[in-house]
Design an enzyme around this catalytic site. Structure first.
Site, PDB file in Angstrom:
ATOM      1  N   HIS A  53      30.527 -47.560 -69.707  1.00 34.58           N
ATOM      2  CA  HIS A  53      30.622 -46.353 -69.304  1.00 34.58           C
ATOM      3  C   HIS A  53      30.309 -45.234 -70.116  1.00 34.58           C
ATOM      4  O   HIS A  53      29.882 -44.269 -69.757  1.00 34.58           O
ATOM      5  CB  HIS A  53      31.866 -46.223 -68.483  1.00 34.58           C
ATOM      6  CG  HIS A  53      32.149 -46.824 -67.408  1.00 34.58           C
ATOM      7  ND1 HIS A  53      32.570 -46.128 -66.287  1.00 34.58           N
ATOM      8  CD2 HIS A  53      32.137 -48.144 -66.924  1.00 34.58           C
ATOM      9  CE1 HIS A  53      32.570 -47.000 -65.211  1.00 34.58           C
ATOM     10  NE2 HIS A  53      32.494 -48.270 -65.736  1.00 34.58           N
ATOM     11  N   ASP A  54      30.346 -45.461 -71.630  1.00 35.33           N
ATOM     12  CA  ASP A  54      29.912 -44.615 -72.530  1.00 35.33           C
ATOM     13  C   ASP A  54      28.581 -44.765 -72.612  1.00 35.33           C
ATOM     14  O   ASP A  54      27.730 -43.794 -72.522  1.00 35.33           O
ATOM     15  CB  ASP A  54      30.576 -45.217 -73.786  1.00 35.33           C
ATOM     16  CG  ASP A  54      30.418 -44.210 -75.090  1.00 35.33           C
ATOM     17  OD1 ASP A  54      30.236 -43.077 -74.834  1.00 35.33           O
ATOM     18  OD2 ASP A  54      29.980 -44.852 -76.346  1.00 35.33           O
ATOM     19  N   GLY A  72      24.171 -41.798 -74.499  1.00 35.80           N
ATOM     20  CA  GLY A  72      24.247 -43.064 -74.443  1.00 35.80           C
ATOM     21  C   GLY A  72      25.557 -43.592 -75.143  1.00 35.80           C
ATOM     22  O   GLY A  72      26.710 -43.047 -75.324  1.00 35.80           O
ATOM     23  N   HIS A 182      31.686 -58.752 -65.029  1.00 30.74           N
ATOM     24  CA  HIS A 182      32.456 -58.841 -64.046  1.00 30.74           C
ATOM     25  C   HIS A 182      33.240 -60.486 -63.868  1.00 30.74           C
ATOM     26  O   HIS A 182      34.146 -60.407 -62.941  1.00 30.74           O
ATOM     27  CB  HIS A 182      31.893 -58.353 -62.853  1.00 30.74           C
ATOM     28  CG  HIS A 182      31.674 -56.929 -62.274  1.00 30.74           C
ATOM     29  ND1 HIS A 182      31.238 -56.278 -61.572  1.00 30.74           N
ATOM     30  CD2 HIS A 182      32.406 -55.895 -63.484  1.00 30.74           C
ATOM     31  CE1 HIS A 182      31.396 -55.082 -61.657  1.00 30.74           C
ATOM     32  NE2 HIS A 182      31.839 -54.638 -62.806  1.00 30.74           N
ATOM     33  N   SER A 183      32.746 -61.183 -64.822  1.00 33.21           N
ATOM     34  CA  SER A 183      33.281 -62.538 -64.858  1.00 33.21           C
ATOM     35  C   SER A 183      34.900 -62.374 -65.647  1.00 33.21           C
ATOM     36  O   SER A 183      35.680 -63.290 -65.674  1.00 33.21           O
ATOM     37  CB  SER A 183      32.623 -63.536 -65.615  1.00 33.21           C
ATOM     38  OG  SER A 183      33.142 -64.747 -65.874  1.00 33.21           O
ATOM     39  N   ASP A 200      37.071 -62.645 -60.241  1.00 29.43           N
ATOM     40  CA  ASP A 200      37.024 -64.153 -59.889  1.00 29.43           C
ATOM     41  C   ASP A 200      38.216 -64.911 -60.378  1.00 29.43           C
ATOM     42  O   ASP A 200      39.352 -63.852 -60.585  1.00 29.43           O
ATOM     43  CB  ASP A 200      35.852 -64.637 -60.728  1.00 29.43           C
ATOM     44  CG  ASP A 200      35.923 -64.631 -62.138  1.00 29.43           C
ATOM     45  OD1 ASP A 200      37.251 -64.698 -62.643  1.00 29.43           O
ATOM     46  OD2 ASP A 200      35.001 -65.048 -62.809  1.00 29.43           O
ATOM     47  N   THR A 202      39.066 -66.624 -62.707  1.00 28.34           N
ATOM     48  CA  THR A 202      39.167 -66.800 -64.008  1.00 28.34           C
ATOM     49  C   THR A 202      38.662 -65.758 -64.764  1.00 28.34           C
ATOM     50  O   THR A 202      37.947 -65.348 -65.742  1.00 28.34           O
ATOM     51  CB  THR A 202      38.200 -68.044 -64.383  1.00 28.34           C
ATOM     52  OG1 THR A 202      36.849 -67.551 -64.096  1.00 28.34           O
ATOM     53  CG2 THR A 202      38.594 -69.336 -63.946  1.00 28.34           C
ATOM     54  N   ILE A 205      38.280 -65.825 -68.709  1.00 30.90           N
ATOM     55  CA  ILE A 205      37.225 -66.892 -69.152  1.00 30.90           C
ATOM     56  C   ILE A 205      35.835 -66.320 -68.955  1.00 30.90           C
ATOM     57  O   ILE A 205      35.793 -65.885 -67.680  1.00 30.90           O
ATOM     58  CB  ILE A 205      37.493 -68.256 -68.559  1.00 30.90           C
ATOM     59  CG1 ILE A 205      38.669 -68.621 -68.930  1.00 30.90           C
ATOM     60  CG2 ILE A 205      36.341 -69.209 -69.154  1.00 30.90           C
ATOM     61  CD1 ILE A 205      38.939 -70.096 -67.989  1.00 30.90           C
TER      62      ILE A 205
HETATM   63  C1  HEM Z   1      26.337 -51.868 -60.925  1.00 28.55           C
HETATM   64  C2  HEM Z   1      27.073 -51.506 -61.809  1.00 28.55           C
HETATM   65  C3  HEM Z   1      28.651 -51.421 -61.770  1.00 28.55           C
HETATM   66  C4  HEM Z   1      29.447 -51.117 -60.996  1.00 28.55           C
HETATM   67  C5  HEM Z   1      29.076 -50.464 -59.745  1.00 28.55           C
HETATM   68  C6  HEM Z   1      30.852 -51.312 -61.689  1.00 28.55           C
HETATM   69  C7  HEM Z   1      31.997 -51.005 -60.902  1.00 28.55           C
HETATM   70  C8  HEM Z   1      33.247 -51.406 -61.517  1.00 28.55           C
HETATM   71  C9  HEM Z   1      34.333 -51.001 -60.767  1.00 28.55           C
HETATM   72  C10 HEM Z   1      34.643 -50.371 -59.652  1.00 28.55           C
HETATM   73  C11 HEM Z   1      35.493 -51.624 -61.482  1.00 28.55           C
HETATM   74  C12 HEM Z   1      36.814 -51.480 -61.349  1.00 28.55           C
HETATM   75  C13 HEM Z   1      37.678 -50.516 -61.998  1.00 28.55           C
HETATM   76  C14 HEM Z   1      39.051 -50.241 -61.684  1.00 28.55           C
HETATM   77  O1  HEM Z   1      39.279 -49.955 -60.547  1.00 28.55           O
HETATM   78  O2  HEM Z   1      39.964 -50.499 -62.553  1.00 28.55           O
HETATM   79  C15 HEM Z   1      34.608 -52.241 -62.592  1.00 28.55           C
HETATM   80  C16 HEM Z   1      35.384 -52.974 -63.461  1.00 28.55           C
HETATM   81  C17 HEM Z   1      34.724 -53.344 -64.495  1.00 28.55           C
HETATM   82  N1  HEM Z   1      33.571 -53.518 -65.058  1.00 28.55           N
HETATM   83 FE1  HEM Z   1      32.325 -52.708 -64.023  1.00 28.55          FE
HETATM   84  N2  HEM Z   1      30.468 -52.136 -62.719  1.00 28.55           N
HETATM   85  C18 HEM Z   1      29.175 -51.982 -62.798  1.00 28.55           C
HETATM   86  C19 HEM Z   1      28.581 -52.731 -63.858  1.00 28.55           C
HETATM   87  C20 HEM Z   1      29.276 -53.109 -65.223  1.00 28.55           C
HETATM   88  C21 HEM Z   1      28.641 -53.507 -66.305  1.00 28.55           C
HETATM   89  C22 HEM Z   1      27.310 -53.444 -66.705  1.00 28.55           C
HETATM   90  C23 HEM Z   1      29.779 -53.904 -67.181  1.00 28.55           C
HETATM   91  C24 HEM Z   1      29.489 -54.273 -68.719  1.00 28.55           C
HETATM   92  C25 HEM Z   1      28.601 -54.545 -69.467  1.00 28.55           C
HETATM   93  C26 HEM Z   1      30.872 -53.652 -66.609  1.00 28.55           C
HETATM   94  C27 HEM Z   1      32.365 -54.082 -66.926  1.00 28.55           C
HETATM   95  C28 HEM Z   1      33.363 -54.039 -66.225  1.00 28.55           C
HETATM   96  C29 HEM Z   1      34.667 -54.586 -66.730  1.00 28.55           C
HETATM   97  C30 HEM Z   1      34.838 -55.536 -67.882  1.00 28.55           C
HETATM   98  C31 HEM Z   1      35.487 -54.365 -65.813  1.00 28.55           C
HETATM   99  C32 HEM Z   1      37.061 -54.610 -65.667  1.00 28.55           C
HETATM  100  C33 HEM Z   1      38.077 -53.738 -66.115  1.00 28.55           C
HETATM  101  C34 HEM Z   1      39.502 -54.189 -66.164  1.00 28.55           C
HETATM  102  O3  HEM Z   1      39.662 -55.421 -65.967  1.00 28.55           O
HETATM  103  O4  HEM Z   1      40.210 -53.211 -66.507  1.00 28.55           O
HETATM  104  N3  HEM Z   1      30.509 -53.436 -65.182  1.00 28.55           N
HETATM  105  N4  HEM Z   1      33.374 -52.255 -62.393  1.00 28.55           N
HETATM  106 CA   LIG Z   2      35.592 -65.584 -65.128  1.00 30.15          CA
END
Ligand code: HEM
Ligand SMILES: [Ca+2]
Length: 348
Positions: A53-54, A72, A182-183, A200, A202, A205
């Protein structure tokens, strides 16, 4: 190519430049005091999300219109947090910014470098993660990024691909690679009635299970349902984003998505590459210092471990890649189970 000057730090570790040595005490500090002793928990997940997000808030298209397009991966989300964490897609990130800020102040590093470092270290705590890269040299940000540059789970595939292409010239394959994050993820704010809902089974992991889950037919909501950006998931307790669902099924991205199923080596190599690109957006990598030697090596996963969850099989797959059949997988034994929550940090 830059000439590497190897240096030995006071802890005996060899790094590519003496400037990297200062990051070993920071590593120790955040492993103990941010990541609860080197865990792949909510703080590690949120630190990885913060990198995205940054970094993604940069737009050459806006600059071409004579407007400020954002810096960026510059740490603006931390310095101008009162502005940026109020942007709709950044909901919930105020929490990890608040947890990270004291470390930036204590160690006197730039917020951009720290965010990239914490994201890399946090992911290295997840078994199966690649050897993460860390490049040093992001100056302090000058301005808050403009609103409207961060993808949302209710955006269309067209919108998401266009945004990724503008921000970092990421193509549709690289967008899929990035979504491997998102894994190791859970949602706290998509469903206002529940937190810690993993994507997911896991979330501790870095494996390919996410790519299996997203291809199964949705049957249930983990909580209230009917939330913007959420669709039904295949398992009790699991959250599925509409954007992940659509990207897993779009003709431009489905084969790449499926290619990760049970392919841990592709997952790690593609994510290693794309994280380095993401975490340096807006900067000239050739002027940065490679301090990847500071980042711990993750615990490896033994073999390819993808499984259908208990009670699911090939008949539940919604195949979307016209060229290649969905891989044959074993089904986890036992009765269907519910996926456990990821507990958020205390006080969240
Ligand atoms: C198509 C683009 C993306 C969309 C629409 C998206 C959307 C989201 C949303 C809605 C959440 C849940 C936030 C919450 O309610 O707490 C989330 C979590 C997360 N996203 Fe994405 N995301 C995208 C791409 C990415 C990318 C590129 C990364 C990192 C390289 C990323 C890393 C994460 C991580 C690690 C979480 C988990 C955060 C937590 O467990 O608190 N996402 N994302
Ligand atoms: Ca996983």
């Amino acid at each position: 190519a830059a000439i590497e000057k190897r240096a030995t730090c006071s802890n005996g570790k060899t790094v590519s430049s003496a400037a990297c040595c200062a990051w070993f005490p920071i590593l120790q500090d955040i492993q103990e005091n941010l990541f609860n002793g080197g865990q792949c928990g909510a703080e590690a997940h949120e630190s990885l999300r913060l990198v995205f997000h940054d970094a993604i808030a940069i737009s050459p298209a806006l600059e071409a219109q004579g407007k400020f397009g954002g810096g960026g991966a510059d740490g603006s989300i931390m310095v101008f947090d009162t502005i940026e964490t109020n942007f709709h897609p950044n909901i919930g990130l105020d929490e990890i910014v608040r947890l990270q800020k004291p470390f930036v102040q204590k160690h006197g590093v730039t917020p951009g470098d720290f965010i990239a470092f914490a994201g890399a270290v946090g992911l290295s705590n997840c078994p199966g993660a690649p050897q993460m890269n860390f490049f040093l040299g992001r100056p302090a940000p000058t301005k808050a990024a403009p609103d409207g540059l961060v993808t949302e789970p209710f955006h269309s595939v067209d919108q998401i691909l266009a945004r990724m292409a503008d921000a970092g010239e990421f193509d549709e394959l690289e967008t899929v690679w990035l979504l491997s994050a998102h894994s190791v993820a859970a949602a706290n704010d998509v469903d206002p009635t529940r937190n810690g809902l993993p994507f997911d089974s896991t979330p501790g992991i870095f494996d390919t299970q996410f790519f299996v889950k997203t291809q199964l037919a949705g049957t249930t909501f983990p909580g209230s349902g009917g939330n913007q950006g959420e669709v039904m998931s295949p398992l009790a307790g699991e959250m599925r984003l509409q954007s992940d669902f659509l990207i897993a099924r779009d003709t431009r991205t489905a084969c790449e998505w499926q290619s990760f199923v049970n392919n841990q080596s592709k997952l790690t190599s593609d994510f290693q590459f794309i994280f380095a690109a993401l975490s340096t957006l807006g900067h000239d990598m050739t002027t940065m210092t490679d301090c990847s030697d500071v980042i711990p090596i993750s615990k490896p996963l033994r073999g390819d471990s993808a499984r259908f969850p208990a009670g699911k099989s090939m008949k539940d797959v919604e195949p979307a890649c016209a060229e290649t059949p969905f891989p044959t997988l074993a089904t986890a034994p036992g009765p269907a189970t519910s996926v456990a929550r990821v507990p958020p940090p205390p006080g969240a």
